[in-house]
Design an enzyme around this catalytic site. Structure first.
Site, PDB file in Angstrom:
ATOM      1  N   GLY B  39       0.837  -1.199   0.000  1.00 37.75           N
ATOM      2  CA  GLY B  39       0.000   0.000   0.000  1.00 37.75           C
ATOM      3  C   GLY B  39       0.870   1.246   0.000  1.00 37.75           C
ATOM      4  CG  LEU B  42      -1.543  10.268   3.504  1.00 41.96           C
ATOM      5  CD1 LEU B  42      -2.400  11.096   4.433  1.00 41.96           C
ATOM      6  CD2 LEU B  42      -0.477  11.138   2.866  1.00 41.96           C
ATOM      7  CB  ALA B  43      -0.014   4.452   6.528  1.00 42.43           C
ATOM      8  CB  SER B 283     -14.586  18.962   2.453  1.00 45.21           C
ATOM      9  OG  SER B 283     -14.061  19.299   3.722  1.00 45.21           O
ATOM     10  NE  ARG B 329     -15.843  13.505   9.247  1.00 46.43           N
ATOM     11  CZ  ARG B 329     -14.694  13.242   8.637  1.00 46.43           C
ATOM     12  NH1 ARG B 329     -14.229  12.007   8.611  1.00 46.43           N
ATOM     13  NH2 ARG B 329     -14.021  14.199   8.060  1.00 46.43           N
ATOM     14  CG  HIS B 400     -15.684   9.203   4.707  1.00 48.38           C
ATOM     15  ND1 HIS B 400     -15.191   9.467   3.444  1.00 48.38           N
ATOM     16  CD2 HIS B 400     -14.944   9.937   5.560  1.00 48.38           C
ATOM     17  CE1 HIS B 400     -14.194  10.338   3.557  1.00 48.38           C
ATOM     18  NE2 HIS B 400     -14.010  10.628   4.821  1.00 48.38           N
ATOM     19  CG  LEU B 440      -5.506  13.497   5.680  1.00 47.43           C
ATOM     20  CD1 LEU B 440      -5.480  14.897   5.068  1.00 47.43           C
ATOM     21  CD2 LEU B 440      -5.309  12.467   4.594  1.00 47.43           C
TER      22      LEU B 440
END
Lengths: 250, 636
Positions: B39, B42-43, B283, B329, B400, B440
């Site tokens: 993968g 970001l990670a 967003s 959320r 999401h 993130l």
């Protein structure tokens, strides 16, 4: 919202692999909702093909919200289709009319060989970035983020250039298959920032050299790249790149 | 009893103590160790680059054509960091506290505190790489308040923060590829984990262009393969996002934690029809200026601008006066569902609410709104065919993010020694609900600042057997992969992969989505195995295994979702409480808010695989709260 349905015919380039010759196949699709995205229209054709035991059309796509840069095809000769400043996945069927025949082809460029149907190999872009599209900083030991002051104007200009999604539409639409808009966007992004100053000459030299080595053509000011760019990357970046390159020679 | 390896000592000192106590690997020795990273979000990108910079030999894999495409790229709003640049009362402790509370007290304190600590380093790192964060006129970094936070700690790069952070990590990754320290394998999918003598020692992959099945040996394997939101078919995830790497590791001994914790994001563009292939997020930053409302009357079909102010119900502002439109959320999503269930939903389907910018445009002017949200407004117009500057956006919740994932200890190591899990793929930091702009942060925290230490601790403290790809464990794993591919190609049935996937998605959305109850979950546990059985008898996979075959790729992923879904539903059924994104209708307060049961469910539910079609075993990691007092979350 005014959604309605149309009937269209897709004429799609089919090519089994890089070694085989390709040809167009024709697929009529009826009752297409105008709210459907272009890729969903391709999905519809593929579901029909699968039901008939036939191989679906291979095409690259991932995020389907216009940011990953994975999708892309020439639609009626225009990279990413008729709408301005959008990727193929964000092109919707409301941009077409009942009875249209829509021609769909892969990116065509020497540096982007076809893998299958509409799928091409754009790894040349990664190679260009690997040759210099970065600031040479390793993890850790960096100064506090606010220790580097950047005028808002410069940050905004850097961001304008950094918005490039690396889809390759610029190359596909250029008569010379030039990658200058892509390369210049990265050079320009970093040259607008203080972090990019140390390596700016070396970066321009190396990235341009790699671009040439990989078989991309030159820029002869057709401006097609700018016209099709889904992120509206500006041609001024190429001027910036040329300046950077010229100064790297001294 | 499972040991989460949480260091002792006061919360604020745990990470420093642990870093000091972890074994180190001598710089000259690092090149003797190979690390596989699967993968490149970001990670994965940040871990690959950082480990390669340190001197490890790194092999990195992604299924996309380029590592830059990973779905982190689509994150819009921003990234949190406890910099307190605004002087508005933020601190590491407050970010820690907010994250624990936002997660409805179902995350591990020690991990979350570490996340808050390293958040400040992330911003420094990204700026040094040239990430063009938004700036003020004085040249300082700009911040915004985001997703239920009462401080402004969110850094952003227009509406494309994920893109810019990923391109930063990608550039660091490419720099190492150029330097020859990372061997990059794009268009390559991990199809099995290889475990030798109880340790993760490699993976089996399929080259998606040639179909070639390959073996890769290493000393440690890092999964940074994202979440499982696409189990629902329709989600905001990219089409390729899948649970395959996690699931196949699960079958090799990695326990799955809290799989029922799924985040349903409140502000997405509503579904338009049966052929819809994915949902698009708008967003959450929009809730800073947009006001959410529905008509007061049931079945009011007037156009939004024809409905007078007095006949509108700004239900978030009414129900939650102190947080208003900025409630977390899970709360915002459930409130939207509630008004739609009452018959007050808008749009053709009645499954939408308005997000209205008229007041903000009046207050700030159209230009200012365009500067803040221009790209999102354009995207909305392109998809929905309406102009949000003139009519309110229609939005509805959509799947999401997944807070659940493979269980990891404090070192990010799974229950298989040598198998580490980073980013959304692990379960560790967000409890039962993730706060905005924290995904993130976690991806980059894990990759840049956690794994470099904890991997060293593992490698430095482990004696490795000499293992090559000739080991029988590799042959066995490869044979498994081949037999699954052959089986899928041989069925030649009558139903497409997508049709199975859509049906599974509907089962999950209706029964394991925004609200869950015993009856629906029990029925799903019956229906999912039936659907899985039909899949293996009746799926259509055309073409061969020796070429680019996107149908075959999808079929493998959907086969895994069909197995995974059962664990997810079982977890939801077993958790007899409501918390965060997990809302069991049987467990709610009189005001219809989530009612936790801390006495019986203050634990991580961990599921152990027992073989095909066998019930999984439930294990529990008790969560200990030494710093934060558990209270009913209130956003009133």
């Amino acid at each position: 919202m005014g959604s309605s349905t149309i009937n269209v015919t897709l004429k799609v380039w089919r090519q089994k692999n890089a070694e085989t010759k390709g040809e167009f196949e024709t697929y009529p699709i009826n009752n297409v909702s105008t709210d459907m995205s272009f890729l969903e229209a391709l999905d519809t054709v593929n579901e029909q093909l699968l039901q008939q035991g036939k191989e679906p059309i291979a095409f690259d796509h991932d995020c389907r919200e216009g940011i990953c840069g994975m999708c892309g095809a020439m639609v009626d000769g225009i990279a990413h289709g008729p709408d301005k400043a959008v990727t193929l996945c964000q092109t919707h069927m409301r941009s077409f009319h009942n009875g249209d025949t829509i021609v769909v082809e892969p990116w065509r460029a020497k540096a982007f060989p076809i893998i299958k149907d509409l799928v091409t190999d754009r790894s040349a872009f990664d190679k260009i970035i690997a040759s210099g599209g970065y600031v040479s900083v390793s993890t850790g030991g960096v100064p506090d983020a606010n220790a580097i002051l950047i005028p808002k104007k410069d940050a905004d200009l850097a961001m304008d250039a950094a918005a490039c999604i690396g889809c390759g539409a610029c190359v596909a639409s250029c008569p010379n298959a030039s990658a200058m808009l892509f390369v210049s966007a990265k050079i320009s992004h970093l040259s607008h920032l203080p972090q990019g100053q140390v390596e700016r000459k070396e970066r321009a030299k190396r990235m341009i050299q790699t671009m040439d080595d990989l078989g991309f053509g030159n820029c002869s000011n057709h401006r097609e790249c700018e016209a099709v760019c889904p992120k509206e990357i500006k041609l001024e970046n190429i001027a910036t790149m040329n300046r950077e390159f010229a100064s790297s020679l001294f | 009893m499972i040991d989460a390896k949480i260091p002792s000592g006061p919360i604020a000192e745990k990470w420093s103590t642990h870093k000091f106590e972890s074994k180190l690997v001598n710089p000259a020795n690092r090149r003797k160790f190979t690390v596989i990273v699967v993968g490149t979000g970001l990670a994965g990108s940040s871990a690959s680059a950082t480990l390669a910079e340190m001197g490890y030999k790194v092999k990195t894999f992604c299924f996309q054509d380029s590592p830059r495409r990973a779905h982190s790229i689509a994150a819009q709003g921003g990234i949190n960091a406890a910099k307190n640049y605004r002087n508005d009362g933020d601190s590491v402790y407050r970010l820690f506290y907010d994250t624990i509370k936002g997660g409805d007290y179902r995350a591990r304190e020690a991990n979350v505190h570490r996340l808050a600590e390293v958040s400040v380093n992330i911003i420094d790192q990204c700026v040094a790489q040239g990430v063009p964060f938004a700036r003020e006129y004085g040249g300082m970094l700009d911040n915004r308040s985001f997703g239920g936070a009462q401080v402004s700690r969110t850094f952003y790069a227009r509406g494309q923060t994920g893109q810019q952070l990923l391109l930063g990590a990608y550039s660091a990754l490419e720099r190492q590829i150029g330097a020859g320290t990372i061997e990059m394998h794009p268009r390559t999918e991990m199809l099995d984990l290889v475990v030798v003598n109880g340790k993760a020692r490699g993976i089996i992959t399929r080259n998606l262009v040639t179909g070639k099945i390959e073996r890769h040996v290493a000393d440690a394997v890092l999964l940074a393969t994202g979440g499982y939101g696409n189990a629902f078919f329709l989600s905001t995830n990219a089409k390729g996002c899948n649970v395959t790497a996690s699931w196949r590791a699960h079958k090799k001994g990695a326990w799955m934690a809290n799989p029922c914790f799924t985040q349903i994001h409140p502000t997405c563009i509503p579904v338009h029809g049966d052929i819809q292939s994915k949902l698009t997020l708008m967003s959450e930053g929009l809730r800073n200026d947009g006001r959410v409302w529905v008509p007061k009357a049931i079945g009011d079909k007037r156009k939004p601008n024809d409905i007078p102010e007095s006949e509108r119900d700004y239900y978030l502002e009414r129900r939650y006066p102190s947080f208003g439109n900025l409630v977390p959320r899970d709360v915002a999503s459930r409130a939207a569902k509630a008004v739609c269930d009452e018959g007050r939903g808008v749009g053709e389907s009645g499954l939408a609410v308005y997000l209205d910018f008229a007041d903000a445009i009046k207050r700030l002017g159209k230009e200012k709104i365009a500067e803040k949200y221009g790209n999102l407004f354009d995207m909305y117009r392109q998809i929905a065919g309406e102009n949000p500057y003139e009519v309110p956006m229609r939005i509805f919740p959509a799947v999401h993010y997944t807070m659940g994932g493979l269980w990891v200890d404090y070192n990010l190591m799974s229950t298989v020694p040598g198998l580490f899990v980073l980013g959304e793929a692990n379960f560790s930091d967000h409890g039962a609900n993730r706060l905005g702009a924290s995904a993130l942060m976690q991806g980059l925290a894990d990759g840049y600042f956690v794994i470099p230490y904890t991997l060293g601790g593992y490698i430095g403290g482990t004696v490795f057997d000499a293992v090559t790809t000739d080991h029988p464990a590799f042959a066995e794993a490869e044979a498994n992969v081949r037999s699954m591919t052959d089986k899928l190609l041989s069925i030649k049935g009558k139903r497409t992969v997508d049709s199975f996937h859509k049906e599974l998605g509907k089962i999950l959305w209706n029964n394991c989505g925004m609200a869950r109850n015993k009856q629906g979950l029990t029925e799903s546990l019956q229906r999912i195995p039936e659907l899985r059985a039909e899949f293996w008898e009746n799926v259509i996979v055309t073409g061969s295994g020796d070429e680019l075959n996107q149908t075959l790729e999808k079929a493998g992923r959907v086969a895994d979702f069909l197995e995974f879904a059962e664990v997810m539903v079982n977890d939801a059924l077993t958790r007899e409480e409501s918390c965060g994104g997990h809302f069991r209708e049987e467990h709610q307060t009189e005001e219809n808010e989530a009612k936790r049961d801390d006495e019986n469910f203050s634990h991580v539910a961990m599921w152990e695989y027992n073989g095909p079609d066998k019930k999984e075993t439930l294990h529990k990691e008790q969560l200990v709260f030494e710093n934060v007092k558990l209270t009913q979350r209130s956003y009133k």
